[in-house]
Each structure stands twice: as structure tokens, then as C-alpha cells.
Write an enzyme that holds these catalytic residues in place. Structure first.
Site, short mmCIF file in Angstrom:
data_model
loop_
_atom_site.label_atom_id
_atom_site.label_comp_id
_atom_site.label_asym_id
_atom_site.label_seq_id
_atom_site.Cartn_x
_atom_site.Cartn_y
_atom_site.Cartn_z
CG LEU A 250 -1.71 -1.26 1.36
CD1 LEU A 250 -2.83 -1.09 2.61
CD2 LEU A 250 -2.62 -1.26 0.02
CG HIS B 89 -3.02 1.29 -2.48
ND1 HIS B 89 -1.68 0.88 -2.58
CD2 HIS B 89 -3.70 0.32 -3.38
CE1 HIS B 89 -1.35 0.19 -3.50
NE2 HIS B 89 -2.78 -0.38 -3.99
N GLY C 282 -9.47 3.22 -8.13
CA GLY C 282 -8.61 4.48 -8.49
C GLY C 282 -8.61 4.87 -10.10
CB VAL D 270 -2.28 9.69 -5.38
CG1 VAL D 270 -1.44 10.26 -4.22
CG2 VAL D 270 -3.73 10.03 -4.70
NE ARG E 244 2.79 -5.14 -12.20
CZ ARG E 244 1.71 -5.34 -11.81
NH1 ARG E 244 0.75 -4.44 -12.03
NH2 ARG E 244 1.11 -6.63 -12.08
P1 AMP Z 1 -3.69 -2.35 -6.78
O1 AMP Z 1 -3.38 -2.75 -5.46
O2 AMP Z 1 -2.65 -1.85 -7.81
O3 AMP Z 1 -4.51 -3.41 -7.53
O4 AMP Z 1 -4.72 -1.04 -6.77
C1 AMP Z 1 -5.57 -1.13 -5.78
C2 AMP Z 1 -6.78 0.07 -6.11
O5 AMP Z 1 -5.70 1.24 -5.77
C3 AMP Z 1 -7.25 0.13 -7.45
O6 AMP Z 1 -8.48 0.81 -7.45
C4 AMP Z 1 -6.15 1.30 -8.08
O7 AMP Z 1 -6.75 1.76 -9.34
C5 AMP Z 1 -5.81 2.11 -6.92
N1 AMP Z 1 -4.75 2.78 -7.03
C6 AMP Z 1 -3.43 2.47 -7.37
N2 AMP Z 1 -2.46 3.45 -7.38
C7 AMP Z 1 -3.18 4.70 -7.59
C8 AMP Z 1 -2.76 5.92 -7.58
N3 AMP Z 1 -1.83 6.51 -7.82
N4 AMP Z 1 -3.90 6.84 -7.18
C9 AMP Z 1 -5.11 6.46 -7.11
N5 AMP Z 1 -5.51 5.03 -6.75
C10 AMP Z 1 -4.40 4.32 -6.99
#
Ligand code: AMP
Length: 284
Positions: A32, A36, A153, A182, A193
């Protein structure tokens, strides 16, 4: 509180529902960061109770992708959640989610398949089956948590559009709350990543936001022709950048645009070394 078992989580949810409390769900794959956290903060503000799922979902990874090396930092994640006012961190194992001796293919597992028009482009083109895995796990999470609100996101804008479509098509009783991207001060969109990038590659990675911000400026200055807007990108690219796509599409339907307007979202994917990065911006 960390909960590993589906049944235990369902029990807790049942008690909250009995008390008439609203429930927010923030689905994540963990590691996170502040991106997140922005989703979590929104949920904590809007809902009486918040569940954050931390699950590196094996069925949304394609062969040869980074499933094994994907960062797993559950302790730090649960600390972040605790400090943010999250009520439950749901962190099931793949076995808990998909059953004893699970075999991850649609010969043995019921999948939720999003419409072809939405997945045959952008990330779905190189990540075949990825959105089937996403929709399947998100649908399972909705059934387990029964959230009133779920937070996603705009960083993963194609995913967000596909999930909204799934919710509408399958009449799932949840409200999807989109949350803005963000970024670091440099412009780089936060992503789990980014951890794979060396400091040099991180510099190279700024190309995504630079291209998008420049396109937005050109659009604001009156250039609406998509080919002309695309052309502005090439001066930013060098031999370190492997451009997978730069596309202009309707913000809701993902239809391709030849003339940009206020509903146009610009999507970009670039590979830097082995790391594939995505970003996007809405022209409005
Ligand atoms: P992930 O853990 O990559 O599957 O992301 C979980 C959630 O966090 C998803 O809805 C993503 O779109 C959101 N998310 C990841 N990075 C960002 C960011 N930089 N800004 C806003 N939301 C994000």
C-alpha cells in the site's frame, strides 16, 4: 484487525448490517502507498465501517507476468490501515479464495467475463484474460463483503470502466466511487510496481506523465485533432522507452476518438526495462 477467513469476515459483516451500519470496500493487491491511502481515507470518511482487501489475485496475472515477485508487505499494510481507521484488513490466501486444490482455469472455476469490446484494447490487448480475473475476484469480494460503496482508482481507468459496466450489467447492489490519481511531486503516478524501478529508470518513467500533461496543455490551447495531439508525444520518447500504446478514448464507453473533447481520456502504457507502467489523463 486482519481477517484471513471468508466465513469469519462474513460473520462480522452480518453483525454490522444488523446494526444498520454502512460498509465501504477498498480492493487492493497490497504494497500500500499514498494512492491506496486516498481510497481508504475516502471510504473511512463516507462509510461507518471500512474493509480493505489485500489479495495478490493469481487469476489476473498472465503467464510470464510478475505474480511471484509482486511485493507482499502485509505487516506494513495492516499498520497503514490501522492508522487510517480501517476496521478490517481481509487478506485471504489463494486457497481460501478459490478452494482446496484450486485449478485456475475456466475448466474448473466460474469466471465473470466482461464484454469483449471493453477488453480487446489498451491493457486487455497484451494482458489477455487479465480483466476476466479482475471481474471474477471483484465480484467474489462484492458477494463476501456486500459493501454499500466500493472505491477504485482512476489510475486503472480501464479497470474502473469495466467494473462499472459489470455492476450495471449484473445489477450488483453497490455504488462505485472513482478516486483521482495520486502522483509524486515529479508527476509520476504512484504504483506498487514503481518498486521495481532503479533510480535511473524512475527518471525515465517521468515520460508518461510528461506526455500526458503536455497533451492536456495542447488540448487546452485549442488542438483537438487526435493525430496532432499524438504527434506531440514523440519528442519525449527515447531508446529507453518501449511505447505500448497511446490512445484517446471515450471516458465511459472506451470508443476511439479522432477529435478530442471533454469526455476524452488519454491512455498510455510504456515499458521501461522489464517494468510496464500505465497512466492516463482526462481532457476536460
Ligand atoms: P492495486 O493494489 O494496484 O490493485 O490497486 C488497488 C486500487 O488502488 C485500484 O483501484 C487502483 O486503481 C488504486 N490505485 C493504485 N494506484 C493509485 C494511485 N496512484 N492513485 C489512485 N488510486 C490508485
Amino acid at each position: 484487525m486482519i481477517v484471513l477467513q471468508i466465513e469469519k469476515l462474513k460473520e462480522q459483516i452480518k453483525n454490522w448490517k444488523k446494526e444498520g451500519l454502512t460498509v465501504g470496500l477498498v480492493p487492493t493487491m497490497g504494497a500500500l502507498h499514498a494512492g491506496h491511502k486516498s481510497l481508504i481515507d475516502k471510504s473511512v470518511e463516507k462509510c461507518d465501517r471500512t474493509v480493505v482487501s489485500v489479495f495478490v489475485n493469481p487469476i489476473q496475472f498472465c503467464p510470464g507476468e510478475d505474480l511471484d515477485k509482486y511485493p507482499r508487505t502485509l505487516e506494513a499494510d495492516s499498520e497503514l490501515c490501522k492508522n487510517a481507521g480501517v476496521d478490517i484488513v481481509f487478506a485471504p490466501s489463494p486457497k481460501e479464495m478459490y478452494g482446496e486444490g484450486y485449478i485456475l482455469s475456466n475448466d474448473f472455476l466460474t469466471y465473470v467475463i466482461p464484454p469483449y469490446f471493453y477488453v480487446n484494447k489498451l491493457c486487455g490487448k497484451s494482458r489477455v484474460g487479465h480483466f476476466d480475473g479482475v471481474c471474477t475476484v471483484v465480484n467474489k469480494l462484492f458477494n463476501i463483503v456486500q459493501p454499500d460503496y466500493a472505491f477504485f482508482g482512476e489510475k486503472d481507468a480501464q479497470q474502473l470502466i469495466i467494473i462499472k459496466k459489470m455492476v450495471k450489467d449484473l445489477n450488483i447492489p453497490v455504488e462505485i466511487v472513482p478516486c483521482p490519481i495520486v502522483r509524486e511531486q515529479s508527476g509520476l503516478a504512484l504504483s506498487s510496481r514503481n518498486k521495481y524501478l532503479s533510480s535511473e529508470q524512475k527518471e525515465q518513467a517521468l515520460v508518461l506523465s510528461k506526455i500526458l500533461f503536455n497533451i492536456k496543455t495542447c488540448y487546452d490551447n485549442g488542438i483537438k485533432d487526435v493525430e496532432a495531439l499524438k504527434d506531440t508525444a514523440f519528442s519525449f520518447l527515447n531508446e529507453h522507452h518501449d511505447l505500448e500504446y497511446l490512445e484517446f478514448r471515450d471516458e465511459n464507453t472506451l470508443e476511439e476518438k479522432t477529435t478530442a473533447d471533454n469526455n476524452t481520456r488519454v491512455f498510455i502504457a510504456v515499458k521501461i526495462g522489464d517494468v510496464r507502467l500505465i497512466d492516463n489523463i482526462l481532457l476536460k
